[in-house]
Design an enzyme around this catalytic site. Sequence first.
Site, PDB file in Angstrom:
ATOM      1  N   HIS A   1      68.094 105.141   6.872  1.00 44.85           N
ATOM      2  CA  HIS A   1      68.827 104.234   7.762  1.00 44.85           C
ATOM      3  C   HIS A   1      67.844 103.631   8.743  1.00 44.85           C
ATOM      4  O   HIS A   1      66.898 104.309   9.161  1.00 44.85           O
ATOM      5  CB  HIS A   1      69.900 104.997   8.567  1.00 44.85           C
ATOM      6  CG  HIS A   1      70.358 104.219   9.769  1.00 44.85           C
ATOM      7  ND1 HIS A   1      71.308 103.236   9.692  1.00 44.85           N
ATOM      8  CD2 HIS A   1      69.922 104.209  11.056  1.00 44.85           C
ATOM      9  CE1 HIS A   1      71.448 102.667  10.892  1.00 44.85           C
ATOM     10  NE2 HIS A   1      70.614 103.252  11.731  1.00 44.85           N
TER      11      HIS A   1
ATOM     12  N   GLU B   1      71.914 103.658  19.106  1.00 49.20           N
ATOM     13  CA  GLU B   1      71.627 104.723  18.136  1.00 49.20           C
ATOM     14  C   GLU B   1      70.576 105.704  18.647  1.00 49.20           C
ATOM     15  O   GLU B   1      70.668 106.907  18.387  1.00 49.20           O
ATOM     16  CB  GLU B   1      71.168 104.079  16.820  1.00 49.20           C
ATOM     17  CG  GLU B   1      72.305 103.309  16.143  1.00 49.20           C
ATOM     18  CD  GLU B   1      71.868 102.548  14.902  1.00 49.20           C
ATOM     19  OE1 GLU B   1      70.675 102.619  14.542  1.00 49.20           O
ATOM     20  OE2 GLU B   1      72.728 101.896  14.291  1.00 49.20           O
TER      21      GLU B   1
ATOM     22  N   TYR C   1      78.419 105.876  12.448  1.00 51.79           N
ATOM     23  CA  TYR C   1      78.779 104.723  11.619  1.00 51.79           C
ATOM     24  C   TYR C   1      80.146 104.145  12.010  1.00 51.79           C
ATOM     25  O   TYR C   1      80.840 103.573  11.162  1.00 51.79           O
ATOM     26  CB  TYR C   1      78.779 105.124  10.143  1.00 51.79           C
ATOM     27  CG  TYR C   1      77.397 105.134   9.504  1.00 51.79           C
ATOM     28  CD1 TYR C   1      76.634 103.971   9.430  1.00 51.79           C
ATOM     29  CD2 TYR C   1      76.870 106.299   8.952  1.00 51.79           C
ATOM     30  CE1 TYR C   1      75.380 103.964   8.825  1.00 51.79           C
ATOM     31  CE2 TYR C   1      75.607 106.312   8.340  1.00 51.79           C
ATOM     32  CZ  TYR C   1      74.878 105.123   8.284  1.00 51.79           C
ATOM     33  OH  TYR C   1      73.631 105.113   7.681  1.00 51.79           O
TER      34      TYR C   1
ATOM     35  N   LYS D   1      67.739 110.132   5.046  1.00 56.58           N
ATOM     36  CA  LYS D   1      69.074 110.603   4.656  1.00 56.58           C
ATOM     37  C   LYS D   1      68.988 111.827   3.727  1.00 56.58           C
ATOM     38  O   LYS D   1      67.913 112.160   3.206  1.00 56.58           O
ATOM     39  CB  LYS D   1      69.829 109.445   3.989  1.00 56.58           C
ATOM     40  CG  LYS D   1      70.130 108.281   4.953  1.00 56.58           C
ATOM     41  CD  LYS D   1      71.002 107.216   4.276  1.00 56.58           C
ATOM     42  CE  LYS D   1      71.339 106.078   5.234  1.00 56.58           C
ATOM     43  NZ  LYS D   1      72.238 105.061   4.608  1.00 56.58           N
TER      44      LYS D   1
ATOM     45  N   ASN E   1      70.949 106.164  -0.295  1.00 58.88           N
ATOM     46  CA  ASN E   1      69.903 105.135  -0.238  1.00 58.88           C
ATOM     47  C   ASN E   1      68.742 105.470   0.703  1.00 58.88           C
ATOM     48  O   ASN E   1      68.116 104.592   1.277  1.00 58.88           O
ATOM     49  CB  ASN E   1      70.508 103.756   0.020  1.00 58.88           C
ATOM     50  CG  ASN E   1      71.205 103.659   1.353  1.00 58.88           C
ATOM     51  OD1 ASN E   1      71.254 104.621   2.108  1.00 58.88           O
ATOM     52  ND2 ASN E   1      71.745 102.493   1.647  1.00 58.88           N
TER      53      ASN E   1
END
Length: 141
Positions: free
Chosen positions: A117, A128, A51, A11, A114
Amino acid sequence: MAVERTLSIIKPDAVAKNVIGEILTRFEKAGLTVVAAKMIKLDDEKAGGFYAEHKERPFFKDLVGFMTSGPVVVQVLEGENAIAANRELMGATNPKEAAAGTIRADFAESIDANAVHGSDSAASAEREIAYFFAAEEICAR
Ligand code: RTP
Ligand code: MG
C-alpha cells in the site's frame, strides 16, 4: 520538488513470501528513506478504519479480510516527492496492469493480494502516518 513523507505497508502476501527486505531495498535504491517502521497484525477495526474511504465498495469485506490475514510491515518513507515516487515504484493496483519492474508486477498475486500500500495524496499521507505512528516514533533525519 519537496521532501515529503508517505505511509507504506508491506501487505500480508508479501510478508508471507519473505520479500520484506527486497521491497525495502527498492525504496532505498530509489532514494527513499525509512524513518519509522513496525510489524503488526491488524484486526478488523484497525484495517477497516484504515480503508474507511472504501467502506461502501463491494470489495471492502475482502480487503479487510485480506489485510487481517497475516502480519504487515508498516513504514514511513521520506524523500523528494515521496508520495508519487512510492506510487510509481508500486505500480498499478491490479498487478496484471502494473508496469514491468514495479513491486506489484514482481511480487503481487492479484488485485486483492497486491503486496504493498502507498498513500495516494498529501492529505492521505498525513492521515495514514498519524493512524499508525505517534510523532515520537518517527525518527527525523
Ligand atoms: P492501496 O490503497 O492498497 O495502496 O491500493 P490502491 O491505492 O492502488 O487502490 P485503492 O483504490 O485504494 O484500493 C485499495 C485496495 O482495495 C483493493 N481493491 N480491489 N476488486 C476491486 O475492484 C478492487 N479495487 C481495489 C485492492 O487490493 C487495493 O489495493
Ligand atoms: Mg489506495
